[in-house]
Design a protein around this motif. Structure first.
Motif, PDB file in Angstrom:
ATOM      1  N   MET A   1       4.005  -0.065   5.075  1.00 45.01           N
ATOM      2  CA  MET A   1       2.645   1.152   4.298  1.00 45.01           C
ATOM      3  C   MET A   1       1.934   1.156   4.806  1.00 45.01           C
ATOM      4  O   MET A   1       1.476   0.713   6.721  1.00 45.01           O
ATOM      5  CB  MET A   1       1.872  -0.177   3.280  1.00 45.01           C
ATOM      6  N   ARG A   2       1.163   2.017   4.938  1.00 45.87           N
ATOM      7  CA  ARG A   2       0.313   3.067   5.718  1.00 45.87           C
ATOM      8  C   ARG A   2      -1.445   2.415   5.801  1.00 45.87           C
ATOM      9  O   ARG A   2      -1.788   2.732   4.334  1.00 45.87           O
ATOM     10  CB  ARG A   2      -0.014   3.689   6.083  1.00 45.87           C
ATOM     11  N   LEU A  95      -3.887  -8.029   6.282  1.00 40.76           N
ATOM     12  CA  LEU A  95      -3.210  -7.170   5.657  1.00 40.76           C
ATOM     13  C   LEU A  95      -1.343  -7.148   6.123  1.00 40.76           C
ATOM     14  O   LEU A  95      -1.501  -8.114   6.872  1.00 40.76           O
ATOM     15  CB  LEU A  95      -2.988  -5.455   5.867  1.00 40.76           C
ATOM     16  N   PRO A  96      -0.429  -6.800   5.429  1.00 39.97           N
ATOM     17  CA  PRO A  96       0.735  -6.498   5.703  1.00 39.97           C
ATOM     18  C   PRO A  96       1.462  -6.916   7.010  1.00 39.97           C
ATOM     19  O   PRO A  96       1.404  -6.011   7.700  1.00 39.97           O
ATOM     20  CB  PRO A  96       1.974  -6.004   4.588  1.00 39.97           C
ATOM     21  N   GLU A  97       2.173  -7.933   7.237  1.00 41.49           N
ATOM     22  CA  GLU A  97       2.848  -7.467   8.831  1.00 41.49           C
ATOM     23  C   GLU A  97       2.521  -6.789   9.246  1.00 41.49           C
ATOM     24  O   GLU A  97       2.475  -6.383  10.355  1.00 41.49           O
ATOM     25  CB  GLU A  97       3.512  -9.057   9.191  1.00 41.49           C
ATOM     26  N   LYS A  98       3.553  -6.001   9.410  1.00 45.08           N
ATOM     27  CA  LYS A  98       4.423  -4.658   9.528  1.00 45.08           C
ATOM     28  C   LYS A  98       3.720  -3.318   8.993  1.00 45.08           C
ATOM     29  O   LYS A  98       3.613  -1.908   9.770  1.00 45.08           O
ATOM     30  CB  LYS A  98       5.037  -3.638   9.441  1.00 45.08           C
ATOM     31  N   SER A  99       1.637  -3.654   8.409  1.00 46.50           N
ATOM     32  CA  SER A  99       1.574  -2.554   7.623  1.00 46.50           C
ATOM     33  C   SER A  99       1.026  -1.204   9.359  1.00 46.50           C
ATOM     34  O   SER A  99       0.737  -2.084  10.249  1.00 46.50           O
ATOM     35  CB  SER A  99       0.226  -2.759   7.268  1.00 46.50           C
ATOM     36  N   GLN A 100       0.703  -0.411   9.338  1.00 48.11           N
ATOM     37  CA  GLN A 100       0.630   1.090  10.353  1.00 48.11           C
ATOM     38  C   GLN A 100      -1.446   0.767  10.249  1.00 48.11           C
ATOM     39  O   GLN A 100      -1.531   1.696   8.795  1.00 48.11           O
ATOM     40  CB  GLN A 100       1.018   1.722  10.124  1.00 48.11           C
TER      41      GLN A 100
END
Ligand code: ATP
Length: 221
Positions: A1-2, A95-100
């Motif tokens: 997610m961005r 924010l969620p871990e893999k967020s950009q």
């Protein structure tokens, strides 16, 4: 997610801010863009800036029915000056871990980034989206993107190179810096404040509910 983080004084919020946020959100396919009012903006003269609670309220009224843009009061909850690096760290941890995460700012703001607290670390932590700002002042009457190019390639670091294929500036040890053209709306909070002082209308420059709030509280008179 961005996610996009768009900080500012928002003294008051105007349609230039909102349209830019919307266009960046669409252009970068962000799940959400947060408008983040600064409690104590390190770069502004304090006497000019109305109470943080009022600025937050004006943003909330402006965005009441716009689910795609959110307001974050994170900087108002911290004590002391509002430093962007602290907000970036906060969002990275929540924010969620893999967020950009993309930091969004006008060209005028970006060209002063080397005066910001821990700016090198900031450039290492997040990607930045720099948006155009029309006629903000005479300094920018020339070619703004050329100034940005000079700033990035020989000013602050010398390590950035423009990548045609990715449409952004890349550096070995820092996150990419994107340039993004938004509809150039020549509106600034300074202009809004002076219109109010002159007793003129701010209609169609500021969202209606925000304008009503300004009037009812007698702000910027
Ligand atoms: P002031 O006139 O008081 O300096 P401002 O209109 O520049 O205020 P800020 O709250 O300082 O508003 O700006 C927050 C961010 O929004 C900055 O990154 C700024 O460059 C950007 N911004 C402000 N107005 C516009 C606009 N009309 N179009 C695009 N970006 C804008």
């Amino acid at each position: 997610m961005r996610f996009g983080l768009f900080g500012g004084t928002f003294n008051p919020v105007h349609l230039g801010h909102l349209r830019a946020a919307l266009e960046v959100k669409e252009g970068f396919e962000l799940s959400k863009i947060f408008l983040i009012p600064a409690a104590l903006p390190p770069h502004k003269i304090p006497g000019d800036v109305v109470d943080a609670g009022d600025r937050l309220q004006m943003l909330n009224l402006a965005l009441e029915d716009k689910a795609e843009i959110s307001v974050s009061d994170i900087e108002l909850k911290r004590s002391g000056p509002s430093y962007t690096i602290d907000s970036v760290k906060y969002f990275k941890s929540t924010l969620p871990e893999k967020s950009q995460i993309y930091l969004v700012m006008g060209l005028d703001a970006f060209l002063e980034i080397d005066s910001w607290k821990s700016y090198e670390e900031l450039l290492q932590q997040v990607s930045i989206i720099v948006i155009n700002r029309p006629k903000k002042n005479r300094l920018f009457s020339g070619d703004g993107w050329k100034r940005l190019d000079e700033y990035l390639t020989s000013g602050i670091s010398g390590g950035y190179k423009f990548s045609e294929s990715q449409s952004c500036y890349l550096s070995a040890d820092k996150q990419p810096i994107f340039i993004f053209e938004v509809t150039a709306l020549d509106i600034s909070s300074t202009k809004i404040r002076s219109l109010i002082k002159e007793g003129r209308s701010i209609g169609y420059l500021v969202p209606r509910k925000t304008a009503e709030f300004i009037k009812s509280r007698g702000l910027y008179l």
